[in-house]
Design an enzyme around this catalytic site. Structure first.
Site, PDB file in Angstrom:
ATOM      1  N   CYS A   1       0.961  -1.144  -0.469  1.00  0.00           N
ATOM      2  CA  CYS A   1       0.136   0.207   0.042  1.00  0.00           C
ATOM      3  C   CYS A   1       0.562   0.933   0.140  1.00  0.00           C
ATOM      4  O   CYS A   1       2.007   1.382   0.753  1.00  0.00           O
ATOM      5  CB  CYS A   1      -0.977   0.009   1.294  1.00  0.00           C
ATOM      6  SG  CYS A   1      -1.952  -1.153   1.100  1.00  0.00           S
TER       7      CYS A   1
ATOM      8  N   ARG B   1      -3.905   0.849  -3.136  1.00  0.00           N
ATOM      9  CA  ARG B   1      -4.247  -0.392  -1.756  1.00  0.00           C
ATOM     10  C   ARG B   1      -4.005  -1.971  -2.142  1.00  0.00           C
ATOM     11  O   ARG B   1      -3.793  -1.745  -3.915  1.00  0.00           O
ATOM     12  CB  ARG B   1      -5.395  -0.641  -1.836  1.00  0.00           C
ATOM     13  CG  ARG B   1      -5.758  -2.063  -0.600  1.00  0.00           C
ATOM     14  CD  ARG B   1      -7.499  -2.095  -0.672  1.00  0.00           C
ATOM     15  NE  ARG B   1      -7.486  -3.274   0.543  1.00  0.00           N
ATOM     16  CZ  ARG B   1      -8.434  -4.251   0.402  1.00  0.00           C
ATOM     17  NH1 ARG B   1      -9.703  -4.033  -0.014  1.00  0.00           N
ATOM     18  NH2 ARG B   1      -8.541  -5.127   1.853  1.00  0.00           N
ATOM     19  N   LEU B   2      -2.677  -2.772  -1.759  1.00  0.00           N
ATOM     20  CA  LEU B   2      -2.712  -3.974  -1.904  1.00  0.00           C
ATOM     21  C   LEU B   2      -3.159  -4.777  -1.317  1.00  0.00           C
ATOM     22  O   LEU B   2      -3.436  -4.274   0.262  1.00  0.00           O
ATOM     23  CB  LEU B   2      -1.039  -3.780  -1.510  1.00  0.00           C
ATOM     24  CG  LEU B   2      -0.331  -5.335  -2.278  1.00  0.00           C
ATOM     25  CD1 LEU B   2      -0.770  -5.905  -3.241  1.00  0.00           C
ATOM     26  CD2 LEU B   2       0.784  -6.169  -1.385  1.00  0.00           C
ATOM     27  N   SER B   3      -4.141  -5.386  -1.464  1.00  0.00           N
ATOM     28  CA  SER B   3      -5.074  -5.966  -0.797  1.00  0.00           C
ATOM     29  C   SER B   3      -4.432  -7.142  -0.358  1.00  0.00           C
ATOM     30  O   SER B   3      -4.306  -8.841  -0.380  1.00  0.00           O
ATOM     31  CB  SER B   3      -6.768  -6.549  -1.573  1.00  0.00           C
ATOM     32  OG  SER B   3      -7.465  -5.131  -1.900  1.00  0.00           O
TER      33      SER B   3
ATOM     34  N   ASN C   1      -1.551   2.141   5.237  1.00  0.00           N
ATOM     35  CA  ASN C   1      -0.374   1.755   4.839  1.00  0.00           C
ATOM     36  C   ASN C   1      -0.218   0.460   5.964  1.00  0.00           C
ATOM     37  O   ASN C   1       0.868   1.034   7.629  1.00  0.00           O
ATOM     38  CB  ASN C   1       0.583   2.050   4.230  1.00  0.00           C
ATOM     39  CG  ASN C   1       2.601   1.154   3.517  1.00  0.00           C
ATOM     40  OD1 ASN C   1       1.990   0.026   3.261  1.00  0.00           O
ATOM     41  ND2 ASN C   1       2.714   1.655   3.952  1.00  0.00           N
ATOM     42  N   GLY C   2       0.275  -0.746   6.352  1.00  0.00           N
ATOM     43  CA  GLY C   2       0.330  -1.887   6.798  1.00  0.00           C
ATOM     44  C   GLY C   2      -0.585  -2.884   7.256  1.00  0.00           C
ATOM     45  O   GLY C   2      -1.352  -2.960   7.129  1.00  0.00           O
ATOM     46  N   GLU C   3      -0.099  -3.321   8.132  1.00  0.00           N
ATOM     47  CA  GLU C   3      -1.033  -4.976   9.182  1.00  0.00           C
ATOM     48  C   GLU C   3      -0.202  -4.179  10.676  1.00  0.00           C
ATOM     49  O   GLU C   3       0.570  -4.107  11.196  1.00  0.00           O
ATOM     50  CB  GLU C   3      -0.518  -5.076   8.617  1.00  0.00           C
ATOM     51  CG  GLU C   3      -1.744  -6.957   8.970  1.00  0.00           C
ATOM     52  CD  GLU C   3      -0.753  -8.125   8.941  1.00  0.00           C
ATOM     53  OE1 GLU C   3      -1.585  -9.293   9.500  1.00  0.00           O
ATOM     54  OE2 GLU C   3      -0.057  -8.267   7.348  1.00  0.00           O
TER      55      GLU C   3
ATOM     56  N   ASP D   1      -8.511  -4.186   9.517  1.00  0.00           N
ATOM     57  CA  ASP D   1      -7.570  -3.673  10.571  1.00  0.00           C
ATOM     58  C   ASP D   1      -7.919  -2.078  10.590  1.00  0.00           C
ATOM     59  O   ASP D   1      -7.213  -1.552  11.096  1.00  0.00           O
ATOM     60  CB  ASP D   1      -5.895  -4.093  10.640  1.00  0.00           C
ATOM     61  CG  ASP D   1      -5.077  -3.868   9.651  1.00  0.00           C
ATOM     62  OD1 ASP D   1      -6.425  -4.328   8.351  1.00  0.00           O
ATOM     63  OD2 ASP D   1      -4.275  -4.018  10.009  1.00  0.00           O
TER      64      ASP D   1
END
Length: 230
Positions: free
Chosen positions: A2, A50-52, A75-77, A100
């Protein structure tokens, strides 16, 4: 992965150029090929690529709180999202997704900038509070996710996951930051918050940056500490 970016200004009547926000955003397409979104309003423009990964179908951004007071690009997790979600639901949070990103949004609704202390993971984010006209940027404890910014003389703040998106909005030619050059030559990258580009800085790991009325305040919310030697 992301990518996030944005512009915020205190200039009276200022609304960011939507096309500029989209250009900044799309310079980050390699970070997020699965989707794109933007938010433009009085004084603020936010972009997201976005990278899903988490909640592939419903985690699109920018994401808004139910009352639309808050809007986030992220961006991230957050690894402890499965732990935080039921706690937030018990406090009245109503989830529309399993993302999240929404957990971060609910944390900000309840705790403001202090929310970042509850987040465990790798992340960079920007949360706009439309009521207080305040923008909060944050970066994870070890700086896994990048975040760069340029604070202009008129108080305008430009930020992005990569420097080239910041420069797209800077409206000036890039210049070498000579003070960072010895560090770069010795260590292959500038340390601290400096970059090779004059005026462009890196938000340090474990820090937040709060913008309001053209002024910024940077705070450290976490530091790595070792117990004293035996």
């Amino acid at each position: 992965m992301c990518g996030i970016c944005g512009i915020v200004s205190a200039r009276v009547g200022y609304v960011p150029d939507a096309a500029l926000v989209d250009r900044m955003r799309d310079l980050l397409v390699h970070r997020g090929p699965d989707g794109a979104g933007s938010h433009v309003g009085p004084g603020i423009g936010l972009g997201h690529r976005r990278l899903s990964i988490v909640d592939v179908s419903h985690g699109g951004q920018p994401m808004y709180s139910e009352d639309r007071r808050y809007v986030i690009v992220y961006n991230g997790e957050v690894f402890n999202h499965p732990i935080l979600k039921p706690v937030l639901e018990s406090q009245g949070a109503r989830y529309r997704t399993n993302s999240d990103t929404e957990t971060v949004l609910h944390l900000f609704e309840r705790h403001g900038e202090a929310a970042v202390a509850q987040m465990r993971g790798m992340f960079a984010f920007a949360v706009w509070d439309a009521s207080e006209r305040r923008l909060v940027l944050g970066r994870d404890r070890f700086g896994v996710k990048p975040l760069y910014y340029l604070h202009q003389p008129d108080g305008t703040l430009v930020f992005a996951s990569e420097i080239k998106a910041v420069l797209e909005a800077a409206a000036r030619r890039p210049a070498l930051n000579r003070s960072a050059l010895p560090d770069f030559l010795a260590n292959h990258a500038p340390s601290g918050d400096e970059t090779l580009f004059a005026g462009v800085r890196r938000l340090p790991p474990g820090h937040t940056l709060t913008w309001r009325d053209g002024k910024i305040e940077i705070r450290r919310y976490w530091d790595l500490r070792f117990p004293p030697a035996a």
